[in-house]
Design a protein around this motif. Structure first.
Motif, short mmCIF file in Angstrom:
data_model
loop_
_atom_site.label_atom_id
_atom_site.label_comp_id
_atom_site.label_asym_id
_atom_site.label_seq_id
_atom_site.Cartn_x
_atom_site.Cartn_y
_atom_site.Cartn_z
N LEU A 189 0.85 -1.40 -0.02
CA LEU A 189 -0.09 -0.02 -0.06
C LEU A 189 0.92 1.41 -0.01
CD1 LEU A 189 -2.91 1.09 0.54
CD2 LEU A 189 -2.15 1.47 2.48
N LEU A 232 -5.56 0.98 -4.94
CA LEU A 232 -5.51 -0.26 -4.26
C LEU A 232 -7.28 -0.07 -3.22
CD1 LEU A 232 -4.67 -2.80 -3.50
CD2 LEU A 232 -3.39 -2.04 -1.82
N PRO A 242 -9.99 1.67 -3.59
CA PRO A 242 -11.14 1.53 -4.31
C PRO A 242 -11.36 0.07 -4.74
CG PRO A 242 -9.84 3.57 -5.12
CD PRO A 242 -8.92 2.74 -4.21
N ILE A 250 3.63 0.68 3.29
CA ILE A 250 5.05 1.17 3.32
C ILE A 250 5.11 2.86 3.74
CG2 ILE A 250 5.87 -0.31 1.63
CD1 ILE A 250 5.88 1.90 -0.52
N HIS A 278 2.16 12.65 -6.23
CA HIS A 278 1.74 13.35 -7.39
C HIS A 278 2.02 14.82 -6.87
CE1 HIS A 278 0.22 9.85 -8.92
NE2 HIS A 278 -1.02 9.70 -8.42
N ILE A 314 -3.08 14.83 -13.30
CA ILE A 314 -3.51 13.67 -12.71
C ILE A 314 -4.79 13.76 -11.67
CG2 ILE A 314 -2.62 11.78 -11.35
CD1 ILE A 314 -0.46 12.10 -13.68
N ASP A 344 -7.50 14.39 -9.40
CA ASP A 344 -7.60 15.72 -8.60
C ASP A 344 -6.91 15.98 -7.56
OD1 ASP A 344 -8.72 14.26 -6.35
OD2 ASP A 344 -10.53 13.65 -7.63
N VAL A 381 -6.73 13.08 -4.80
CA VAL A 381 -5.96 12.21 -5.09
C VAL A 381 -4.46 12.36 -5.43
CG1 VAL A 381 -5.57 10.41 -7.00
CG2 VAL A 381 -7.78 10.84 -6.42
N THR A 427 1.16 8.10 -5.60
CA THR A 427 2.49 8.19 -5.90
C THR A 427 2.59 7.96 -7.35
OG1 THR A 427 2.75 6.01 -5.51
CG2 THR A 427 2.88 7.58 -3.71
N GLY A 447 3.57 4.08 -7.44
CA GLY A 447 2.29 3.55 -7.45
C GLY A 447 1.53 3.51 -8.39
N HIS A 507 0.52 0.09 -10.69
CA HIS A 507 -0.78 -0.23 -10.95
C HIS A 507 -1.12 -0.65 -12.47
CE1 HIS A 507 -5.03 -0.28 -10.07
NE2 HIS A 507 -5.31 0.71 -10.75
N ASP A 524 -1.51 8.07 -16.30
CA ASP A 524 -1.00 9.28 -17.05
C ASP A 524 0.61 9.00 -17.02
OD1 ASP A 524 -3.25 11.03 -18.10
OD2 ASP A 524 -3.33 11.04 -15.96
N TRP A 525 1.14 8.50 -16.04
CA TRP A 525 2.70 8.37 -15.71
C TRP A 525 3.16 7.63 -16.49
CZ3 TRP A 525 4.64 12.73 -14.17
CH2 TRP A 525 4.26 13.53 -13.04
N LEU A 561 7.11 -7.32 -11.07
CA LEU A 561 7.61 -7.45 -9.77
C LEU A 561 7.22 -8.77 -9.42
CD1 LEU A 561 6.65 -4.21 -8.37
CD2 LEU A 561 8.85 -4.83 -8.85
C1 LIG Z 1 -10.89 9.66 -8.42
C2 LIG Z 1 -9.54 9.00 -8.92
C3 LIG Z 1 -9.22 9.58 -9.93
C4 LIG Z 1 -8.09 9.24 -10.80
N1 LIG Z 1 -7.37 9.85 -11.80
C5 LIG Z 1 -6.23 9.43 -12.42
C6 LIG Z 1 -5.82 10.03 -13.58
O1 LIG Z 1 -6.69 10.79 -14.03
N2 LIG Z 1 -4.61 9.67 -13.88
C7 LIG Z 1 -3.94 8.92 -13.48
O2 LIG Z 1 -2.79 8.34 -13.76
N3 LIG Z 1 -4.29 7.97 -12.21
C8 LIG Z 1 -5.64 8.43 -11.39
N4 LIG Z 1 -5.67 7.76 -10.39
C9 LIG Z 1 -5.00 6.73 -9.74
C10 LIG Z 1 -3.96 7.58 -9.07
O3 LIG Z 1 -3.20 8.04 -9.76
C11 LIG Z 1 -3.11 6.31 -8.21
O4 LIG Z 1 -2.59 7.37 -7.22
C12 LIG Z 1 -2.22 5.66 -8.86
O5 LIG Z 1 -2.78 5.10 -9.79
C13 LIG Z 1 -1.45 4.60 -7.80
O6 LIG Z 1 -0.85 5.40 -6.70
P1 LIG Z 1 -0.85 4.98 -5.43
O7 LIG Z 1 0.56 5.46 -4.73
O8 LIG Z 1 -2.07 5.55 -5.03
O9 LIG Z 1 -0.75 3.48 -5.37
P2 LIG Z 1 -1.79 2.31 -4.38
O10 LIG Z 1 -3.42 2.50 -4.77
O11 LIG Z 1 -1.37 2.54 -3.12
O12 LIG Z 1 -1.42 0.89 -5.11
C14 LIG Z 1 -1.72 0.72 -6.35
C15 LIG Z 1 -1.11 -0.66 -6.71
O13 LIG Z 1 0.42 -0.60 -6.95
C16 LIG Z 1 1.01 -1.38 -6.12
N5 LIG Z 1 2.00 -0.73 -5.56
C17 LIG Z 1 2.07 0.78 -5.08
N6 LIG Z 1 3.26 1.07 -4.63
C18 LIG Z 1 4.00 0.02 -4.70
C19 LIG Z 1 5.49 -0.26 -4.74
N7 LIG Z 1 6.27 0.73 -4.31
N8 LIG Z 1 6.01 -1.55 -4.96
C20 LIG Z 1 5.24 -2.24 -5.35
N9 LIG Z 1 3.76 -2.24 -5.61
C21 LIG Z 1 3.25 -0.94 -5.41
C22 LIG Z 1 0.13 -1.70 -5.02
O14 LIG Z 1 0.02 -3.08 -4.47
C23 LIG Z 1 -1.15 -1.86 -5.73
O15 LIG Z 1 -1.32 -3.12 -6.58
C24 LIG Z 1 -7.20 8.28 -9.82
C25 LIG Z 1 -7.56 7.56 -8.83
C26 LIG Z 1 -8.79 8.13 -8.22
C27 LIG Z 1 -9.13 7.42 -7.01
#
Ligand SMILES: Cc1cc2nc3c(=O)[nH]c(=O)nc-3n(C[C@H](O)[C@H](O)[C@H](O)COP(=O)(O)OP(=O)(O)OC[C@H]3O[C@@H](n4cnc5c(N)ncnc54)[C@H](O)[C@@H]3O)c2cc1C
Length: 294
Positions: free
Chosen positions: A31, A37, A39, A54, A79, A102, A104, A107, A112, A115, A119, A125-126, A162
């Motif tokens: 996480l 993750l 949602p 983490i 982000h 990215i 709103d 988020v 990150t 992340g 994902h 986008d990234w 991974l």
């Molecule tokens: C309402 C909403 C709108 C969004 N709109 C966009 C958008 O416009 N563009 C966009 O790009 N994204 C969008 N996102 C997704 C957002 O950018 C997430 O932050 C991103 O996809 C995942 O990053 P996180 O750090 O939140 O990862 P998490 O949710 O914590 O993890 C996501 C996945 O990656 C794995 N993971 C995360 N970090 C690691 C790590 N260091 N090592 C190994 N595995 C890892 C997790 O186990 C999980 O499977 C949106 C999300 C929401 C809820």
């Protein structure tokens, strides 16, 4: 809906986190920002037995440039950190253009870049930005560290290479050999939405000559698409109208869009062509071309 029952651990070090994943059984998940993750867990599309959070691991929230210009983005760099980054604004136009579009602000405060790459959402986008820049992921597991080019990292929608006991510790963007230029443009139905179409362009120039180019596409295929022929059309000369037109056509050809509620395949292909033309038309060294189109 509530997630299924799971065990939650919040380790204080990377070694402890890796150990927990290693001993964690069949279905453990890291996480980071939780913005993808959580949602998925609430919808029960993901029901891990173990969550390894983490966020208490120190020293992962950085982004910095090495002396040679290599950019490193740690696994807990949000982000929003990148959106506000003076370093990106001055030296990474494609990343600086993408960060504000990215999702709103809520988020962006938690999610990150690393992340997002893990994902592996085709609409993330990234991934396009890092692919256009020729970046890679550094992973750490019980056996040590390894570096994985982003082009090899994602194996399909929501899948990466991974091992279950590996953690992605940072994303790495190689140094530019010349001056950087480029941008990221995104078509979305409303502000904060995922991309209907996204285009990342990263150039390196020496004088008027393009010495390296990367173009990658978001949301128009089963995973992020590297438009290699489009990028190759730009290298070795100046950004003339002919070269820009050729690159835009090649990029549109590389797209594999599907008709859906966001638009027809033809419309999305047209938007790829338009965005490539627009970014390249504005490309000035280190000035990001950024725009949200709704
Ligand atoms: C309402 C909403 C709108 C969004 N709109 C966009 C958008 O416009 N563009 C966009 O790009 N994204 C969008 N996102 C997704 C957002 O950018 C997430 O932050 C991103 O996809 C995942 O990053 P996180 O750090 O939140 O990862 P998490 O949710 O914590 O993890 C996501 C996945 O990656 C794995 N993971 C995360 N970090 C690691 C790590 N260091 N090592 C190994 N595995 C890892 C997790 O186990 C999980 O499977 C949106 C999300 C929401 C809820």
């Amino acid at each position: 809906m509530y997630p299924s029952r799971f065990r939650y651990e919040a380790p204080q070090s990377l070694d402890e986190a890796i150990g927990l994943l290693h001993d964690g059984g069949d279905y453990a998940k890291v996480l980071a920002g939780g913005q993808s993750l959580v949602p998925l867990m609430k919808l029960r599309f993901a029901s891990p037995d173990l969550i390894v959070d983490i966020n208490n691991v120190p020293g992962l929230d950085y982004h910095r440039a090495d002396a040679d210009g290599t950019l490193r983005v740690g696994a807990l760099c949000r982000h929003a950190d990148l959106e506000r980054s003076a370093l990106l604004k001055s030296s990474q136009p494609t990343m600086a253009a993408a960060a504000p579009v990215i999702a709103d602000p809520i988020v962006r405060n938690r999610g990150t870049l690393v992340g997002s790459l893990c994902h592996a959402d085709p609409q993330g986008d990234w991934a396009s930005v890092v692919m256009a820049l020729g970046g890679s992921i550094v992973a750490r597991g019980p056996g040590g560290r390894r570096t994985i080019p982003i082009a090899d990292f994602v194996t399909g929608p929501f899948q990466n290479v991974l091992d279950p006991d590996e953690i992605a510790v940072e994303a790495v963007i190689p140094p530019a050999q010349g001056t950087r230029a480029g941008g990221y443009l995104k078509l979305e139905r409303r502000v904060g939405d995922f991309a209907t179409v996204g285009v990342a362009v990263a150039l390196e120039t020496s004088g008027e000559t393009v010495t390296r180019a990367g173009i990658a596409l978001t949301g128009v295929g089963g995973s992020t698409i590297a438009a290699a022929a489009a990028a190759a059309a730009l290298v070795g000369g100046p950004l003339t109208a002919d070269r820009i037109g050729l690159a835009a056509d090649f990029a549109a050809e590389a797209a594999q869009p599907r008709t859906d509620h966001r638009g027809s395949a033809e419309y999305k292909r047209h938007m790829v062509r338009t965005f490539v033309t627009r970014i390249l038309g504005r490309a000035q060294p280190t000035e990001p071309a950024t725009e949200r189109a709704a």
